[in-house]
Enzyme design. Structure first.
Site, PDB file in Angstrom:
ATOM      1  N   GLU A 281      -9.589   1.093  -5.321  1.00  0.00           N
ATOM      2  CA  GLU A 281     -10.414   1.426  -4.166  1.00  0.00           C
ATOM      3  C   GLU A 281     -10.132   2.857  -3.715  1.00  0.00           C
ATOM      4  O   GLU A 281      -8.980   3.252  -3.550  1.00  0.00           O
ATOM      5  CB  GLU A 281     -10.150   0.449  -3.020  1.00  0.00           C
ATOM      6  CG  GLU A 281     -10.484  -0.992  -3.383  1.00  0.00           C
ATOM      7  CD  GLU A 281     -10.551  -1.901  -2.176  1.00  0.00           C
ATOM      8  OE1 GLU A 281     -10.196  -1.449  -1.063  1.00  0.00           O
ATOM      9  OE2 GLU A 281     -10.964  -3.064  -2.338  1.00  0.00           O
TER      10      GLU A 281
ATOM     11  N   LYS B 178       0.814  -1.219   0.000  1.00  0.00           N
ATOM     12  CA  LYS B 178       0.000   0.000   0.000  1.00  0.00           C
ATOM     13  C   LYS B 178       0.843   1.264   0.000  1.00  0.00           C
ATOM     14  O   LYS B 178       0.498   2.257  -0.645  1.00  0.00           O
ATOM     15  CB  LYS B 178      -0.940  -0.009   1.210  1.00  0.00           C
ATOM     16  CG  LYS B 178      -1.983  -1.119   1.193  1.00  0.00           C
ATOM     17  CD  LYS B 178      -2.891  -1.011   2.400  1.00  0.00           C
ATOM     18  CE  LYS B 178      -3.957  -2.093   2.411  1.00  0.00           C
ATOM     19  NZ  LYS B 178      -3.414  -3.421   2.652  1.00  0.00           N
TER      20      LYS B 178
ATOM     21  N   HIS C  43     -14.032  -3.964   9.458  1.00  0.00           N
ATOM     22  CA  HIS C  43     -13.312  -3.533   8.253  1.00  0.00           C
ATOM     23  C   HIS C  43     -13.485  -4.514   7.096  1.00  0.00           C
ATOM     24  O   HIS C  43     -12.689  -4.492   6.152  1.00  0.00           O
ATOM     25  CB  HIS C  43     -11.808  -3.340   8.547  1.00  0.00           C
ATOM     26  CG  HIS C  43     -11.533  -2.351   9.630  1.00  0.00           C
ATOM     27  ND1 HIS C  43     -11.856  -1.015   9.526  1.00  0.00           N
ATOM     28  CD2 HIS C  43     -10.988  -2.508  10.871  1.00  0.00           C
ATOM     29  CE1 HIS C  43     -11.495  -0.390  10.632  1.00  0.00           C
ATOM     30  NE2 HIS C  43     -10.985  -1.269  11.469  1.00  0.00           N
TER      31      HIS C  43
ATOM     32  N   GLY D   7      -8.729  -7.044   3.358  1.00  0.00           N
ATOM     33  CA  GLY D   7      -9.783  -7.731   4.100  1.00  0.00           C
ATOM     34  C   GLY D   7      -9.920  -7.277   5.539  1.00  0.00           C
ATOM     35  O   GLY D   7     -10.510  -7.979   6.354  1.00  0.00           O
ATOM     36  N   GLY D   8      -9.359  -6.104   5.876  1.00  0.00           N
ATOM     37  CA  GLY D   8      -9.478  -5.605   7.241  1.00  0.00           C
ATOM     38  C   GLY D   8      -8.482  -6.201   8.202  1.00  0.00           C
ATOM     39  O   GLY D   8      -8.476  -5.858   9.385  1.00  0.00           O
TER      40      GLY D   8
ATOM     41  N   HIS E  39     -16.635   3.932   1.179  1.00  0.00           N
ATOM     42  CA  HIS E  39     -15.698   3.068   0.449  1.00  0.00           C
ATOM     43  C   HIS E  39     -16.312   2.821  -0.928  1.00  0.00           C
ATOM     44  O   HIS E  39     -17.240   2.035  -1.066  1.00  0.00           O
ATOM     45  CB  HIS E  39     -15.504   1.759   1.214  1.00  0.00           C
ATOM     46  CG  HIS E  39     -14.551   0.806   0.555  1.00  0.00           C
ATOM     47  ND1 HIS E  39     -13.660   0.042   1.268  1.00  0.00           N
ATOM     48  CD2 HIS E  39     -14.353   0.471  -0.735  1.00  0.00           C
ATOM     49  CE1 HIS E  39     -12.963  -0.709   0.439  1.00  0.00           C
ATOM     50  NE2 HIS E  39     -13.374  -0.461  -0.787  1.00  0.00           N
TER      51      HIS E  39
ATOM     52  N   LYS F  97      -2.728   0.564   9.133  1.00  0.00           N
ATOM     53  CA  LYS F  97      -3.087  -0.443   8.132  1.00  0.00           C
ATOM     54  C   LYS F  97      -1.859  -1.252   7.748  1.00  0.00           C
ATOM     55  O   LYS F  97      -0.774  -0.703   7.536  1.00  0.00           O
ATOM     56  CB  LYS F  97      -3.649   0.226   6.869  1.00  0.00           C
ATOM     57  CG  LYS F  97      -4.927   1.011   7.092  1.00  0.00           C
ATOM     58  CD  LYS F  97      -5.326   1.802   5.863  1.00  0.00           C
ATOM     59  CE  LYS F  97      -5.725   0.910   4.715  1.00  0.00           C
ATOM     60  NZ  LYS F  97      -6.237   1.711   3.571  1.00  0.00           N
TER      61      LYS F  97
ATOM     62  N   ARG G 245      -6.821  -8.303  -8.778  1.00  0.00           N
ATOM     63  CA  ARG G 245      -7.502  -9.590  -8.943  1.00  0.00           C
ATOM     64  C   ARG G 245      -8.985  -9.325  -9.102  1.00  0.00           C
ATOM     65  O   ARG G 245      -9.445  -8.179  -9.046  1.00  0.00           O
ATOM     66  CB  ARG G 245      -7.278 -10.466  -7.715  1.00  0.00           C
ATOM     67  CG  ARG G 245      -7.680  -9.758  -6.409  1.00  0.00           C
ATOM     68  CD  ARG G 245      -7.676 -10.664  -5.224  1.00  0.00           C
ATOM     69  NE  ARG G 245      -7.753  -9.958  -3.966  1.00  0.00           N
ATOM     70  CZ  ARG G 245      -8.866  -9.474  -3.427  1.00  0.00           C
ATOM     71  NH1 ARG G 245     -10.018  -9.590  -4.069  1.00  0.00           N
ATOM     72  NH2 ARG G 245      -8.852  -8.865  -2.258  1.00  0.00           N
TER      73      ARG G 245
END
Length: 654
Positions: A275, A116, A235, A164-165, A208, A158, A297
């Site tokens: 996102e 990220k 999340h 996936g949180g 989101h 994060k 993906r």
């Protein structure tokens, strides 16, 4: 086009890929672990290869075994699905080195977007707006804490790898930063093998919203509009929809253009999702969205995009990977109607969405959507299958489409009300409550909505007298269908000139229920109940209930809510209640990750005792009451459901 592909995944996504491949005349090879030997995706595939034991590290994460299976079966390409190895560039290198085709982006594209922090630096260079935060390499706690103060609380920690949180913590105050960082790092290390994090500003009313993009190997890239994934718990997404409620033309134009720009910046090929986090505190505005991450993906929620654009994204994946150009140009991709997807999980929403296990003794989905809507059920399980502690506990995705959002919402509520699952705790009642929530129905949704309304969304009203009576009748042996035609044969204990009541005991949660079932002279059943159900004494069961029998239990369905009643073994003599007060048991199978107290320590009610890692998440086990620790599980222990984790010393009654 490929003649044969291997699917390096399991569950509903493997089944989803098989359906499209079969439509295209492509044969499929499945892979499976010990736990999945009889799984639905194995039965659907043309052939299947066993790749190892149940833990993912010994099976679905073994790239070498998966590549070997593809070569041994003559598969020409590998579809990764989502999760597992789908975003692992080293696996892509393994696949291509073996002379096979990876049905997805290049290893270089995955590496560019896989972390990220690096991805956000890349997007800044490409002119894509990025959320304020620290995305650097240094990971010292003092530096991270100082960066958090500079950004301003609340902040979001994060994991820089994965999604996936997992490895994510919201921090409201500087005093809580250190503990939150430790928890995020542990979870990230366990889930992704990388405990490095980034720190970002927490947006007060975040939406989101993500954009589906698709590229080919000829330099073409398009978007397939947006999805709103703001309805999240822990999340993690639970309801997704397309298009996003309240989307403005200006924001859609800015966001989709940024998404395509991001895809082209890394010469992206295949299905991907950009996102964004959107500040909805003042409505949706074109200058209030920021890049969060790219998922390189297919997404879990891709069906809603397919339904509003009339596309098959898996077919696009296969065609692009086989060397074809994109099936449509941007001008040919249009929006039609509204689609909503609800993820049905084995979990206990009332207990903080605690993942559940169990055997699906009864599984029934709606046959069709209401008039004016369409529906699809995406699942990888059948009645009789078990929800394993080794994998994600999602049972199915229920996806509906209508001409507009109100039509789709009504169809979703109807479909959830017709869904019947028994054998494991499930979240259908929570999903129905969320779909009917006033703010959600109005489209006023953000990522904090579930947290704000959690108590109201997860509370389950006690069973009605009629529900209890239906369970008692079924448990008595009178028959699930309330066989009014021949009550004499269905209920033993009836005397010729008077009725003899059959005593039936049930247990609902912590409540013991005594019922007396008899047959009236007119042939109807009569169920008398003790307190607190006095109002239904001499209750006539006039309607045929929706219920399911499974070993030792009766489940009664009322709309989307299911009430589970245990039918106690009359021969059981153990006083489990007394034992329970002195012990604390594992709510599910898992790994004891961290023990905070030791033998002989005095603890207070609510004090964290240990952390159990299960279903890829950390769960804090707290003291249910004050006491002294007599025994406690050791760190690193793998425990099964019901294993005693903590034993308390006997209380001094003097």
């Amino acid at each position: 086009m490929f003649a044969k592909i291997l699917i390096a995944n399991r569950g509903e996504i493997a089944c989803r890929v098989i359906r499209t491949a079969r439509k295209m005349g492509v044969r499929c090879v499945a892979v499976y672990s010990d736990a999945d030997a009889k799984a639905m995706h194995v039965a659907m595939a043309d052939e299947a290869v066993h790749i190892g034991a149940s833990p993912v590290g010994e099976s679905y994460l073994r790239g070498d075994k998966i590549v070997a299976a593809a070569l041994a079966t003559g598969a020409q390409a590998i579809h990764p699905g989502y999760g597992f190895l789908s975003e692992n560039p080293d696996f892509v290198d393994q696949v291509t080195a073996a002379g096979l085709t990876f049905i997805g982006p290049s290893a270089a594209s995955i590496r560019a977007m896989g972390l990220k922090d690096a991805a956000k630096r890349l997007m800044e260079k490409a002119g894509v707006p990025v959320v304020p935060g620290y995305h650097g390499e240094a990971q010292e706690i003092v530096l991270l804490a100082s960066k958090a103060r500079e950004i301003g609380y609340p902040v979001l920690i994060k994991a820089r790898a994965g999604g996936g949180g997992k490895g994510m913590r919201r921090v409201e105050h500087p005093d809580d930063f250190s503990e939150a960082l430790s928890g995020a790092r542990r979870e990230a290390k366990a889930a992704f093998g990388d405990d490095r994090v980034l720190v970002e500003k927490y947006v007060d009313k975040p939406r989101h919203i993500e954009v589906q993009v698709f590229g080919d190997n000829f330099g073409n890239a398009v978007h397939l509009y947006e999805r709103d994934c703001s309805a999240q718990r822990r999340h993690q997404k639970v309801i997704e929809e397309a298009p996003a409620p309240g989307m403005t033309p200006a924001l859609r134009k800015a966001m989709t253009e940024a998404a395509v720009k991001a895809a082209k910046a890394i010469s992206y090929s295949g299905a991907g999702t950009i996102e964004f986090i959107v500040d909805a505190s003042q409505g949706l505005k074109a200058d209030r969205f920021w890049f969060m991450e790219m998922n390189t993906r297919l997404q879990v929620e891709h069906p809603v995009t397919e339904m509003v654009t009339g596309t098959d994204l898996v077919e696009w994946q296969l065609r692009v990977a086989a060397g074809e150009k994109l099936p449509k140009t941007q001008s040919e991709i249009t929006l039609s109607g509204h689609a909503i997807e609800a993820r049905i999980y084995a979990e206990d929403a009332a207990k903080g969405f605690l993942p559940a296990t169990g055997t699906l003794h009864h599984l029934k989905f709606p046959d069709a959507a209401p008039e004016g809507a369409t529906m699809r059920i995406e699942t990888g399980v059948r009645a009789g299958d078990a929800i394993s502690p080794f994998y994600d506990p999602m049972i199915a995705k229920l996806v509906v489409h209508g001409k507009d959002r109100p039509t789709a919402l009504a169809a979703l509520g109807s479909a959830l009300a017709q869904t019947e699952i028994a054998g494991s705790t499930v979240n259908t009642a929570f999903l129905a409550a969320l779909a009917a929530d006033r703010d959600f129905s109005a489209g006023d949704v953000d990522t904090g909505l579930i947290g704000r309304h959690q108590e109201a969304l997860t509370v389950v009203p006690p069973p009605s007298g009629e529900t209890v009576a239906a369970a008692a009748l079924a448990a008595s042996g009178a028959g699930a269908q309330a066989a009014f035609d021949d009550p004499w044969s269905s209920l033993a204990g009836y005397a010729h000139f008077h009725t003899v009541a059959r005593r039936t005991r049930l247990r609902h949660g912590e409540e013991d229920i005594l019922a007396r079932v008899s047959v009236r002279p007119d042939g109807r059943f009569e169920v008398a109940l003790d307190a607190p159900y006095e109002a239904v004494n001499s209750h006539d069961l006039r309607a045929v209930p929706r219920l399911a029998r499974w070993p030792g239990h009766i489940t009664v369905f009322e709309g989307a809510t299911s009430y589970n009643f245990a039918v106690p073994d009359p021969l059981a003599k153990a006083d489990e209640a007394a034992a329970a007060s002195d012990t604390l048991r594992a709510p599910m199978p898992g790994l004891v990750k961290l023990v905070r107290v030791g033998k002989g320590d005095a603890v207070t009610k609510g004090q964290p005792l240990l952390i159990l890692e299960a279903m890829k998440m950390e769960h804090t086990i707290a003291a249910p009451h004050d006491g002294v620790i007599a025994e406690i599980a050791v760190e690193g222990a793998q425990v099964s459901d019901g294993t005693v984790l903590v034993r308390f010393a006997e209380q001094d009654q003097g």
